[in-house]
Design a protein around this motif. Structure first.
Motif, PDB file in Angstrom:
ATOM      1  N   THR A   1      -1.798  15.226  12.703  1.00 46.83           N
ATOM      2  CA  THR A   1      -1.727  15.940  13.968  1.00 46.83           C
ATOM      3  C   THR A   1      -2.012  17.426  13.762  1.00 46.83           C
ATOM      4  OG1 THR A   1      -0.068  14.367  14.756  1.00 46.83           O
ATOM      5  CG2 THR A   1      -0.287  16.435  15.972  1.00 46.83           C
ATOM      6  N   LEU A   2      -1.454  17.985  12.692  1.00 46.55           N
ATOM      7  CA  LEU A   2      -1.720  19.388  12.377  1.00 46.55           C
ATOM      8  C   LEU A   2      -3.191  19.590  12.021  1.00 46.55           C
ATOM      9  CD1 LEU A   2       1.459  20.331  10.306  1.00 46.55           C
ATOM     10  CD2 LEU A   2       0.923  20.946  12.665  1.00 46.55           C
TER      11      LEU A   2
ATOM     12  N   ASN B   1      -5.587  17.970  13.437  1.00 47.16           N
ATOM     13  CA  ASN B   1      -6.188  18.026  14.768  1.00 47.16           C
ATOM     14  C   ASN B   1      -6.146  19.465  15.294  1.00 47.16           C
ATOM     15  OD1 ASN B   1      -6.688  17.887  17.557  1.00 47.16           O
ATOM     16  ND2 ASN B   1      -4.978  16.523  17.992  1.00 47.16           N
ATOM     17  N   ALA B   2      -4.973  20.087  15.226  1.00 43.93           N
ATOM     18  CA  ALA B   2      -4.823  21.459  15.703  1.00 43.93           C
ATOM     19  C   ALA B   2      -5.678  22.433  14.902  1.00 43.93           C
ATOM     20  CB  ALA B   2      -3.351  21.877  15.641  1.00 43.93           C
TER      21      ALA B   2
ATOM     22  N   ALA C   1     -11.666  16.829  15.426  1.00 45.07           N
ATOM     23  CA  ALA C   1     -10.263  16.864  15.862  1.00 45.07           C
ATOM     24  C   ALA C   1      -9.883  15.549  16.538  1.00 45.07           C
ATOM     25  CB  ALA C   1     -10.040  18.036  16.814  1.00 45.07           C
TER      26      ALA C   1
ATOM     27  N   ASP D   1      -6.887  12.963  15.819  1.00 41.63           N
ATOM     28  CA  ASP D   1      -5.978  12.562  16.891  1.00 41.63           C
ATOM     29  C   ASP D   1      -5.816  11.049  16.932  1.00 41.63           C
ATOM     30  OD1 ASP D   1      -4.371  13.111  19.211  1.00 41.63           O
ATOM     31  OD2 ASP D   1      -6.024  12.386  20.445  1.00 41.63           O
TER      32      ASP D   1
ATOM     33  N   LEU E   1       4.277  17.537  18.878  1.00 41.49           N
ATOM     34  CA  LEU E   1       3.211  18.082  18.045  1.00 41.49           C
ATOM     35  C   LEU E   1       1.849  17.613  18.540  1.00 41.49           C
ATOM     36  CD1 LEU E   1       4.452  17.761  14.333  1.00 41.49           C
ATOM     37  CD2 LEU E   1       3.867  19.869  15.529  1.00 41.49           C
ATOM     38  N   ASP E   2       1.766  16.341  18.877  1.00 44.62           N
ATOM     39  CA  ASP E   2       0.499  15.775  19.330  1.00 44.62           C
ATOM     40  C   ASP E   2       0.018  16.464  20.605  1.00 44.62           C
ATOM     41  OD1 ASP E   2      -1.494  13.518  18.955  1.00 44.62           O
ATOM     42  OD2 ASP E   2      -0.838  13.130  20.999  1.00 44.62           O
TER      43      ASP E   2
ATOM     44  N   ALA F   1      -1.117  20.077  19.831  1.00 45.64           N
ATOM     45  CA  ALA F   1      -2.413  20.073  19.150  1.00 45.64           C
ATOM     46  C   ALA F   1      -3.533  19.736  20.118  1.00 45.64           C
ATOM     47  CB  ALA F   1      -2.386  19.063  17.994  1.00 45.64           C
ATOM     48  N   ASP F   2      -3.282  18.786  21.024  1.00 42.51           N
ATOM     49  CA  ASP F   2      -4.314  18.399  21.999  1.00 42.51           C
ATOM     50  C   ASP F   2      -4.666  19.539  22.949  1.00 42.51           C
ATOM     51  OD1 ASP F   2      -4.422  15.922  20.854  1.00 42.51           O
ATOM     52  OD2 ASP F   2      -3.478  14.841  22.506  1.00 42.51           O
TER      53      ASP F   2
ATOM     54  N   SER G   1      -7.109  21.671  20.832  1.00 42.68           N
ATOM     55  CA  SER G   1      -8.390  21.052  20.471  1.00 42.68           C
ATOM     56  C   SER G   1      -9.202  20.597  21.665  1.00 42.68           C
ATOM     57  CB  SER G   1      -8.144  19.855  19.542  1.00 42.68           C
ATOM     58  OG  SER G   1      -7.535  20.275  18.345  1.00 42.68           O
TER      59      SER G   1
END
Length: 212
Positions: free
Chosen positions: A24-25, A27-28, A60, A64, A84-85, A88-89, A92
């Protein structure tokens, strides 16, 4: 005599992360890379930086998808991971595409209003999912959410694909498809309407998308 509580260990928060959380990180991280590359394009006007910025969004997206699959595989779901998800979304698939749109030339007053609207819709959509996910999962096998209300925010990868194609064709900046319209005191590029449409679809409650 009870034992004294132990002080927290160094990096104790990171020690509590699951494997999926690190994806997840990731992704960010790629989302932020997209933002920085878009800003770099504004400095250098080198189309390579623009295309690389657009490329960060599908990368990203891969992270995800992987974080969800890994969480299900290891059966490690947590409230922290869900938050977190979402955060991050937002970076991104909300801030990243909006920044890329601005770098592409969607910088008129109405354009900026639509880009802000798009990001706000993405934030609202993620917040709504977080608070309704449990209710939507009730009665379903395995407690899984079967559908999304409104389009998921990662669908904005389509917008970055459109912008990347336009850049590859040399149709960004003053050469944007559709040109620019003067509406009152501000300019509107028709391409900005794609961001408005995407945001509106995200916050729809009547549109239901089967969850992959």
């Amino acid at each position: 005599m009870s034992a004294l509580p132990q002080p927290p260990r160094h990096f104790s928060m990171l020690r509590g992360f699951h494997l999926a959380d690190f994806f997840t990180l990731g992704n960010a991280a790629f989302g932020m890379a997209s933002v920085f590359l878009a800003m770099q394009f504004l400095v250098t006007r080198d189309t390579t930086h623009f295309l690389l910025a657009a490329l960060m969004t599908p990368i990203a997206f891969v992270f995800d998808v992987l974080d969800g699959r890994i969480a299900r595989w290891r059966q490690q779901h947590s409230a922290l991971g869900r938050e977190l998800d979402s955060l991050a979304d937002v970076i991104s698939f909300g801030v990243g595409p909006a920044t890329l749109g601005f770098a592409a030339g969607l910088s008129g007053g109405w354009d900026i209003a639509l880009l802000v609207y798009f990001v706000c819709c993405g934030v609202s959509r993620l917040a709504r999912f977080n608070v309704t996910a449990e209710a939507l999962a009730e009665g379903n096998e395995g407690g899984k959410v079967k559908y999304f209300e409104g389009t998921p925010i990662p669908t904005s990868v389509v917008l970055t694909g459109v912008l990347a194609f336009a850049a590859w064709q040399g149709r960004i900046g003053d050469a944007l498809y559709g040109g620019a319209w003067m509406l009152g005191p501000w300019a509107l590029h028709p391409m900005a309407l794609l961001f408005g449409l995407s945001g509106t679809l995200m916050v729809s409650k009547t549109l239901r998308i089967p969850k992959w």
